[in-house]
Motif scaffolding. Sequence first.
Motif, PDB file in Angstrom:
ATOM      1  N   GLY A 117     -31.611   7.314  -0.148  1.00  0.00           N
ATOM      2  CA  GLY A 117     -31.846   5.727   0.459  1.00  0.00           C
ATOM      3  C   GLY A 117     -32.266   4.879  -0.636  1.00  0.00           C
ATOM      4  N   GLY A 118     -31.407   4.955  -1.661  1.00  0.00           N
ATOM      5  CA  GLY A 118     -31.516   4.023  -2.741  1.00  0.00           C
ATOM      6  C   GLY A 118     -32.647   4.296  -3.609  1.00  0.00           C
ATOM      7  N   VAL A 119     -33.390   5.306  -3.637  1.00  0.00           N
ATOM      8  CA  VAL A 119     -34.500   5.510  -4.785  1.00  0.00           C
ATOM      9  C   VAL A 119     -33.999   6.836  -5.368  1.00  0.00           C
ATOM     10  CG1 VAL A 119     -36.760   6.664  -4.714  1.00  0.00           C
ATOM     11  CG2 VAL A 119     -36.057   4.950  -2.777  1.00  0.00           C
ATOM     12  N   ASP A 120     -33.923   6.804  -6.721  1.00  0.00           N
ATOM     13  CA  ASP A 120     -33.760   7.574  -7.708  1.00  0.00           C
ATOM     14  C   ASP A 120     -34.921   8.707  -7.684  1.00  0.00           C
ATOM     15  OD1 ASP A 120     -32.729   9.263  -9.611  1.00  0.00           O
ATOM     16  OD2 ASP A 120     -32.983   7.814 -11.348  1.00  0.00           O
ATOM     17  N   VAL A 121     -34.737   9.890  -7.346  1.00  0.00           N
ATOM     18  CA  VAL A 121     -35.760  11.007  -7.065  1.00  0.00           C
ATOM     19  C   VAL A 121     -35.509  11.854  -8.599  1.00  0.00           C
ATOM     20  CG1 VAL A 121     -36.168  10.730  -4.865  1.00  0.00           C
ATOM     21  CG2 VAL A 121     -34.483  12.445  -5.757  1.00  0.00           C
ATOM     22  N   THR A 122     -34.592  11.713  -9.344  1.00  0.00           N
ATOM     23  CA  THR A 122     -34.442  12.721 -10.333  1.00  0.00           C
ATOM     24  C   THR A 122     -35.608  12.787 -11.437  1.00  0.00           C
ATOM     25  OG1 THR A 122     -32.939  11.293 -11.540  1.00  0.00           O
ATOM     26  CG2 THR A 122     -31.916  12.682 -10.284  1.00  0.00           C
ATOM     27  N   PRO A 123     -36.289  11.783 -11.739  1.00  0.00           N
ATOM     28  CA  PRO A 123     -37.497  11.989 -12.693  1.00  0.00           C
ATOM     29  C   PRO A 123     -38.440  12.615 -11.892  1.00  0.00           C
ATOM     30  CG  PRO A 123     -36.825   9.789 -12.473  1.00  0.00           C
ATOM     31  CD  PRO A 123     -35.912  10.382 -11.644  1.00  0.00           C
ATOM     32  N   VAL A 124     -38.716  12.564 -10.620  1.00  0.00           N
ATOM     33  CA  VAL A 124     -39.645  13.316 -10.034  1.00  0.00           C
ATOM     34  C   VAL A 124     -39.178  14.846  -9.844  1.00  0.00           C
ATOM     35  CG1 VAL A 124     -41.004  13.654  -7.645  1.00  0.00           C
ATOM     36  CG2 VAL A 124     -40.267  11.189  -8.508  1.00  0.00           C
ATOM     37  N   VAL A 125     -38.107  15.162  -9.850  1.00  0.00           N
ATOM     38  CA  VAL A 125     -37.654  16.381  -9.810  1.00  0.00           C
ATOM     39  C   VAL A 125     -37.684  17.111 -11.209  1.00  0.00           C
ATOM     40  CG1 VAL A 125     -35.512  17.992  -9.287  1.00  0.00           C
ATOM     41  CG2 VAL A 125     -35.880  16.067  -7.869  1.00  0.00           C
TER      42      VAL A 125
END
Length: 87
Positions: free
Chosen positions: A53-61
């Motif tokens: 949805g346009g949000v980069d979640v890789t740092p959270v992962v």
Amino acid sequence: MDLDPGTAKLAISILGPFLSAYGFLFILRIVMSWYPKLPPLLFLTRKVIPPLGGVDVTPVVWFGLISFLNEILVGPQGLLVLLSRQV
């Protein structure tokens, strides 16, 4: 794999601060992701996990993975802690 208590204590003294510092760096990276003009640092992970949805979640992962490793290895009931307590 057998680890003697001395080696386990050495591993704790190295891995504990390393994983904590790495986790802190990913928190900084998460904050930096709010500023889109910064160059991407996690392009390899983004190939596997695209933005949702346009949000980069890789740092959270990555932060979750590092926190999990920290807890499993050097947490209060971590594998290396338990091995270091063996007599």
